[in-house]
Design an enzyme around this catalytic site. Structure first.
Site, mmCIF file in Angstrom:
data_model
loop_
_atom_site.group_PDB
_atom_site.id
_atom_site.type_symbol
_atom_site.label_atom_id
_atom_site.label_comp_id
_atom_site.label_asym_id
_atom_site.label_seq_id
_atom_site.Cartn_x
_atom_site.Cartn_y
_atom_site.Cartn_z
ATOM 1 C CB CYS B 54 39.836 48.781 38.570
ATOM 2 S SG CYS B 54 41.166 48.681 37.374
ATOM 3 C CD GLN B 55 36.614 43.879 43.664
ATOM 4 O OE1 GLN B 55 37.107 44.094 44.756
ATOM 5 N NE2 GLN B 55 35.832 42.857 43.444
#
Lengths: 407, 148
Positions: B54-55
């Protein structure tokens, strides 16, 4: 002088007519890559339609023709940055490739155990990781020039770091994350008092400022074509002849050799010694076309227009409650980095995108400087010659919308 | 049979989405979901409970009580939290087998993958994978206990 006609400039960039989610594209991610004018696109198409051939090694007509235009491009690049010699212009894949060349050639030769390399806290990972890894391998030390809370290079701290162990100073011309313009002329002068060479990472500098490497007296200057209205996959490493001559080749293979037997190889002369393999000819010719295009408009006109956009964006965004600018250096170029209250940059970016506006969100490949501000990232709008005041108004309206959605 | 209980919640969500007009309403819905996520206990907001892929940072934790799985999560980004909560709403209070065997049909039905950026979509898939992994671990543990 004629007033700057941004609408006329826009007509040269076909991509700007695109619709995104049914809305006009507002392209504000120019620090990541700029769009290309038609003349650059045409040059690439024309090369493959009429002239494609491998350079430097054929006696046939096409090969010679391609070689001539390729070398003319190098000469134009030399003139554009005002390098003394054509052979001081090394063609690479991009800024990152240029810096890796430096770390692997200059660095391997000159940096040894106990030595020091100086970078700044503002660097892009590309001007950090190659030096960090080199220093690790060589048991040398990477020294970091700190910045203040405006995101400005602290010159006095820099001076304190210079000493007889320093083998290279390598700093960005303009910070990609914050837009701060570093005082590179003074940085270079100071290092030269200690006989230390200086490399400038010009990835963000070349597109916003006129660059004269002799006037700057920098020893190396690296930049990419694609942030400069040229195709991807081409970059330049300018280096002073005296340094380049001493540096060993970095990649081995075709083009960079003089004589080869199974026992030994002698290497080609500058600049070819550093240009192993078939280069990206189309991109080099595209870069040449971009230079022509930029020269016609005039870098000073471009810089003036972009400054106007930057000042207007700052003034308008500032009116929004809770907006936080990250990096407020007095001297800035092309980039505005901000946060909207406590809204995460990814949340903001997702919504802004749906309005057809391309901005960058995240750490911009410069994590350490964001750590300095103790934030996970920013929203970054970056400007180019074709952006307009109306586009900034749209950005401002959208930012207000984002604020309403998340608060 | 157990998968069906998941499908019922999925259908509810699909129904709710059907009433939303335009992307702004859909995002407002996800943002609201984000504000109501069952928040992970601070002591579980650890490096090992971070989901990679996930960013923005996402923490996910699960507990197993009376044969059912209960999730809690948190994220720096509200949209991410909203997506996590969508998944939690579906997978909470379910038996491990139901979670393991579900094909998460609602994602396709809502066109979530197409609507999200590739990075966000990868993040969503990473969350699902982690939730399924939790379910698998609980199932294995439960069968070992009952075997003793």
């Amino acid at each position: 002088m004629n007033p700057y006609d941004v609408n006329k400039v826009r007509e040269d960039f076909p991509i700007l007519k695109r619709k995104i989610y049914g809305k006009n594209l507002v392209y504000l991610d120019n620090a990541a890559t700029t769009q290309k004018p038609q003349s650059v696109i045409d040059t690439v198409v024309k090369y493959y339609s009429e002239s494609n051939s491998n350079i430097h090694r054929g006696v046939h007509y096409l090969s010679q023709e391609a070689t001539v235009v390729f070398e003319e491009a190098r000469e134009n690049i030399q003139q554009y940055v005002n390098a003394k010699e054509k052979k001081e212009i090394i063609i690479t894949k991009g800024t990152t490739d240029s810096i890796n060349l430096m770390a692997n050639s200059f660095g391997k030769k000159n940096v040894n155990e106990g030595d020091e390399v100086i970078i700044s806290a503002l660097e892009h990972h590309s001007n950090l990781v190659p030096w960090q890894q080199l220093c690790k391998e060589k048991k040398a030390t990477l020294k970091i020039v700190p910045v203040n809370d405006q995101g400005e290079f602290l010159f006095d701290e820099y001076v304190k770091l210079l000493n007889s162990k320093t083998k290279l100073v390598t700093v960005s011309h303009v910070s990609n994350a914050l837009g701060s313009i570093n005082p590179i002329k003074e940085i270079i002068e100071k290092a030269h008092e200690f006989n230390i060479p200086v490399m400038i990472d010009g990835a963000q500098g070349i597109s916003h400022c006129s660059v004269d490497v002799q006037q700057l007296d920098c020893d190396f200057y690296a930049f990419s074509g694609h942030k400069f209205y040229a195709p991807m996959g081409v970059g330049i490493l300018y280096g002073k002849e005296k340094y380049l001559e001493e540096m060993p080749p970095y990649q081995m293979g075709g083009e960079m050799v003089d004589q080869v037997s199974f026992e030994k190889t002698s290497f080609n002369e500058l600049p070819f010694k550093f240009e192993a393999g078939t280069p990206n000819v189309e991109a080099v010719l595209g870069l040449n076309a971009a230079l022509e295009y930029i020269k016609n408009i005039g870098m000073e006109n471009i810089a003036r227009h972009e400054n106007k956009l930057l000042n207007y964006a700052t003034q308008e965004l500032k009116k929004i409650d809770g907006i936080r600018f990250i990096g407020e250096a007095v001297n800035r170029a092309g980039v505005i980095s901000f946060l909207i209250g406590d809204i995460h940059p990814f949340d903001a970016g997702t919504i802004i995108d749906h309005f057809g506006i391309a901005v960058r969100t995240g750490h911009h490949c410069a994590q350490p400087i964001l750590d300095h501000f103790n934030i996970p990232g920013t929203v970054r709008a970056s400007f180019a010659m074709y952006n307009t005041i109306e586009e900034i108004d749209l950005l401002t309206t959208t930012v207000k919308q984002v604020k309403t959605m998340f608060e | 049979m157990e998968v069906e209980s998941i499908r019922i919640v999925e259908d509810e969500i699909i129904e709710e989405f059907a009433h939303l007009e335009g992307w702004m309403d859909k995002y407002n819905y996800i943002i609201d979901m984000g504000k109501n996520v069952p928040v992970i206990d601070t002591k579980y907001k650890t490096e090992s409970n971070l989901i990679s892929g996930c960013q923005s940072k996402v923490w996910l934790y699960a507990e197993f009580r009376d044969g059912k799985v209960y999730f809690s999560a948190d994220s720096e980004a509200v949209i991410t939290k909203g997506l996590a909560n969508l998944l939690i709403r579906i997978m909470n209070n379910q038996k491990p087998d139901a979670i393991i065997n579900s094909d998460f049909f609602f994602i396709k039905k809502l066109g979530l993958k197409e609507h999200l950026s590739p990075n966000r979509s990868n993040g969503l898939m990473a969350m699902i994978k982690q939730m399924k992994l939790y379910a698998l671990v609980f199932k294995t543990k439960a069968s070992q206990t009952s075997g003793e």
